[in-house]
Design an enzyme around this catalytic site. Sequence first.
Site, PDB file in Angstrom:
ATOM      1  N   CYS A   1      41.948   6.311 -27.083  1.00  7.68           N
ATOM      2  CA  CYS A   1      42.673   5.348 -26.243  1.00  7.68           C
ATOM      3  C   CYS A   1      44.058   5.849 -25.882  1.00  7.68           C
ATOM      4  CB  CYS A   1      42.783   4.014 -26.978  1.00  7.68           C
ATOM      5  SG  CYS A   1      43.685   2.763 -26.041  1.00  7.68           S
TER       6      CYS A   1
ATOM      7  N   CYS B   1      51.040   0.426 -28.624  1.00  9.00           N
ATOM      8  CA  CYS B   1      50.084  -0.070 -29.627  1.00  9.00           C
ATOM      9  C   CYS B   1      50.170   0.794 -30.874  1.00  9.00           C
ATOM     10  CB  CYS B   1      48.663  -0.017 -29.058  1.00  9.00           C
ATOM     11  SG  CYS B   1      47.428  -0.700 -30.183  1.00  9.00           S
TER      12      CYS B   1
ATOM     13  N   GLU C   1      51.695  -2.812 -18.679  1.00  8.26           N
ATOM     14  CA  GLU C   1      50.693  -2.709 -17.629  1.00  8.26           C
ATOM     15  C   GLU C   1      49.781  -3.928 -17.641  1.00  8.26           C
ATOM     16  OE1 GLU C   1      49.462   1.526 -17.585  1.00  8.26           O
ATOM     17  OE2 GLU C   1      47.818   0.798 -16.360  1.00  8.26           O
TER      18      GLU C   1
ATOM     19  N   CYS D   1      39.651   0.494 -18.940  1.00  6.68           N
ATOM     20  CA  CYS D   1      39.793   0.328 -20.389  1.00  6.68           C
ATOM     21  C   CYS D   1      40.252   1.623 -21.029  1.00  6.68           C
ATOM     22  CB  CYS D   1      38.453  -0.008 -21.043  1.00  6.68           C
ATOM     23  SG  CYS D   1      37.727  -1.511 -20.487  1.00  6.68           S
TER      24      CYS D   1
ATOM     25  N   CYS E   1      43.601  -8.633 -16.809  1.00  7.67           N
ATOM     26  CA  CYS E   1      43.625  -7.976 -18.103  1.00  7.67           C
ATOM     27  C   CYS E   1      45.087  -7.915 -18.533  1.00  7.67           C
ATOM     28  CB  CYS E   1      43.032  -6.574 -17.960  1.00  7.67           C
ATOM     29  SG  CYS E   1      43.069  -5.627 -19.486  1.00  7.67           S
TER      30      CYS E   1
ATOM     31  N   CYS F   1      43.930   4.471 -31.936  1.00 13.24           N
ATOM     32  CA  CYS F   1      42.513   4.841 -31.844  1.00 13.24           C
ATOM     33  C   CYS F   1      42.430   6.168 -31.077  1.00 13.24           C
ATOM     34  CB  CYS F   1      41.711   3.754 -31.136  1.00 13.24           C
ATOM     35  SG  CYS F   1      41.797   2.171 -32.009  1.00 13.24           S
TER      36      CYS F   1
END
Length: 366
Positions: free
Chosen positions: A147, A140, A109, A359, A133, A144
């Site tokens: 996220c 990932c 993305e 984000c 971005c 976290c």
Amino acid sequence: MSATPILSPVDSLTQKKELTIPPLLGASVAELTAWVQQQGQPAYRGKQLHEWIYQKGVRSLADISVFSKQWRAEVAEIPIGRSTLHYRSVAPDHTVKYLLQLVDGQIIESVGIPTFGRRSAGGENSKSRLTVCVSTQVGCPMACDFCATGKGGYKRNLARHEIVDQVLTVQEDFQQRVSHVVFMGMGEPLLNIDHVLEAIRSLNQDVGIGQRSLTISTVGIRDRIRQFAQHHLQVTLAVSLHAPNQALREQLIPSAHSYPIEDLLTECREYVEITGRRVTFEYVLLAGVNDLPQHALELAQRLRGFQSHVNLIPYNPIQEADYKRPRHDQIASFVKVLEQQKIAVSVRYSRGLEADAACGQLRASK
Ligand code: SAH
């Protein structure tokens, strides 16, 4: 990773005997020149190739009309390294989200964020910006808690061309030059530091974006901020801190267990000393978790005397977590405490919320 600065005029690759550089995107003029010469072409073809890849955005060598027909046919199959557009959606605030498909079928993305020039009190129009971005990994591994990207697991690092391609794709779509790039998409940039450094070199020297207009965001990987600092770049380093102390940080960020906040801040201090650039600390505000005035005070104490800037990000909701975004008055009180303590602070209201492009919401799905 060699200790040579990545922005040195001569690329180490040009000194290698075997030139296996394709995909070509992400290569410098020197690398492209060496490559065309290796193909038996005159050196000036390197510059032409560079212009066609970066300025004209050509997707196949067969389309470079200044090259001879015969050579075009010979090299037609050599990949430039552009992705294909899988999906595109536009949020009401004009933020555009792209799902890009890579050659192995993986989807990443990217987000294009336009800022329109505003008329200032003096009647002057400020320049409009276009920020991209970019993702640096497929998925990932950091996981976290708040996220979305980490919830889907981790697949692989992106190659340099796959990072540069995202910027060219957004530039082409907007028909406007990209002014800023933030490495804040999917993935942890410092786990892919070699390709990220190569992409920075290319975005700076080939695409023409100033180093100060590039921002790398990291949750912090041991020794990597130090390593990054050794390259003496003028890019902005943003560090995802999210908590004023170790115990709270561990609750939110699994990797904090093995890399304590004090060690992270020590490396950040070294970064400031080595590069002369201040560090931005990102702090996602989670209602009732890390957004109380006492947290702000503790944060201010921790960052006292540090050349830094705190960027607060009110939490953007994701399905898999039940955190809440603080109310406006709670955000305002947090800001007030930091200001009273003379800490430079700003609040980032993420763009693209409605398109799931804000984000923490990037998950490579529609
Ligand atoms: N891995 C890098 C870059 C990716 S995320 C890093 O951690 O810095 C960019 C920023 O968005 C990080 O500060 C990240 O913590 C933050 N973020 C993640 N999930 C979020 C959410 N749901 N709401 C708001 N910000 C979030």
